[in-house]
Enzyme design. Sequence first.
Site, short mmCIF file in Angstrom:
data_model
loop_
_atom_site.label_atom_id
_atom_site.label_comp_id
_atom_site.label_asym_id
_atom_site.label_seq_id
_atom_site.Cartn_x
_atom_site.Cartn_y
_atom_site.Cartn_z
N ASN A 22 60.94 -35.31 -24.22
CA ASN A 22 60.66 -36.17 -25.37
C ASN A 22 61.85 -37.12 -25.51
OD1 ASN A 22 62.64 -35.34 -27.45
ND2 ASN A 22 61.60 -33.35 -27.32
N ASN A 73 55.88 -23.48 -31.31
CA ASN A 73 55.00 -23.96 -30.26
C ASN A 73 54.32 -22.84 -29.47
OD1 ASN A 73 57.53 -26.36 -29.94
ND2 ASN A 73 55.49 -26.78 -30.73
N ARG A 146 50.96 -34.04 -26.84
CA ARG A 146 51.09 -32.68 -26.30
C ARG A 146 49.75 -31.93 -26.31
NH1 ARG A 146 56.54 -30.85 -26.18
NH2 ARG A 146 57.78 -32.67 -25.67
N HIS A 175 54.83 -33.92 -31.92
CA HIS A 175 54.11 -32.78 -32.52
C HIS A 175 53.85 -33.15 -33.98
CE1 HIS A 175 56.07 -29.68 -29.59
NE2 HIS A 175 54.80 -29.80 -29.27
N ASP A 177 54.18 -31.40 -36.50
CA ASP A 177 55.20 -30.88 -37.43
C ASP A 177 56.45 -31.75 -37.52
OD1 ASP A 177 56.64 -30.29 -35.12
OD2 ASP A 177 56.55 -28.13 -35.35
N CYS A 271 60.03 -25.99 -36.54
CA CYS A 271 59.65 -25.58 -35.18
C CYS A 271 60.58 -24.52 -34.59
CB CYS A 271 59.45 -26.76 -34.24
SG CYS A 271 60.79 -27.89 -34.15
N1 ARG Z 1 62.41 -29.88 -26.70
C1 ARG Z 1 61.22 -29.33 -27.30
C2 ARG Z 1 59.98 -30.02 -26.74
O1 ARG Z 1 60.04 -31.19 -26.46
C3 ARG Z 1 61.28 -29.45 -28.79
C4 ARG Z 1 60.11 -28.83 -29.48
C5 ARG Z 1 60.16 -28.97 -30.95
N2 ARG Z 1 59.02 -28.36 -31.50
C6 ARG Z 1 58.24 -28.87 -32.46
N3 ARG Z 1 57.21 -28.17 -32.84
N4 ARG Z 1 58.45 -30.03 -32.96
O2 ARG Z 1 58.94 -29.43 -26.57
#
Ligand code: ARG
Length: 290
Positions: A22, A73, A146, A175, A177, A271
């Site tokens: 990301n 996640n 995602r 995401h 969230d 998260c």
């Molecule tokens: N580095 C992780 C990813 O890109 C961060 C995930 C953060 N999770 C969230 N639910 N926002 O998947």
Amino acid sequence: MDGRPFFLMTDPDGFDVSYRINPWMDPASWTPAQAAAARAASRDLRAAITAIGGHVETVGAVRGLPDLVFPANAAVVLDGRVLLARFRHPERQGEEAVFRAAFQRLKTRGVVEELVDLPDGLFHEGAGDAIWDADRRHFWCGYGPRSSQGAIRVVRETFGQETVALELASERFYHLDTCFCPLAGGKVLYYPPAFTPAALATIHEHVPAAQRIEATDEEAAAFCVNAVNIDARIVMARAPESLRRKLAARGYTLTEVDLAPFILSGGAAYCMTLRLDRTSIPAAARHAAE
Ligand code: ARG
């Protein structure tokens, strides 16, 4: 379970930023000092959640799976049922077996009741993209960067609950969230630019203007929308003064935790946790039955 909100977290020992899936992630800027800061930040988050009445249990770290620190996640959980995630990026797919084993152990202890697999060909990144709204009693489901749009039907059928689909418009808010947080009492903290025009219209349809709290660019970039909420208490990453004022004016009590090392990975309070005790039964009915 003893009636306290039950959260899963992950030991941050294996955490780093060593790949980029990301736009927040920059492996070149990761230093050992940040690893130490991450351990302290995770401890502080756990303490903050405990202080507002939550119970926290921890999944062990696994070397080579740095994003295991984001258990939101790992699955969607409601009424004891666990819909296991399938990650979009190969970098995170190794987490699936680790979390499955963790849920198996929780099932053995009676913390959860049933594990459900996603059909082949679909991606879904758990509670990051399926957020239970306890006041409206439906899931808000993000999709696009995602989670697959087709997985929303699986969420609906697995839990027998309504879903409201929201398409995410930006890679920075990948995401749901990161840009949308239903708060106890029916208010919603959200960041409008993260959504497609159709998704924004859907939010407006379900949430009257008086219940919408819009996050600014600065507030969203500070990962403050990614918050943990129990009743009127909220735990989030360090907040700009503007957001402190907005939430205080609406009667919320804020605990801020410095989560800077995790923000470097594109994540923060919500998260880094996964709530396991959510039920679809309205609070009033639950109390009447006690
Ligand atoms: N580095 C992780 C990813 O890109 C961060 C995930 C953060 N999770 C969230 N639910 N926002 O998947």
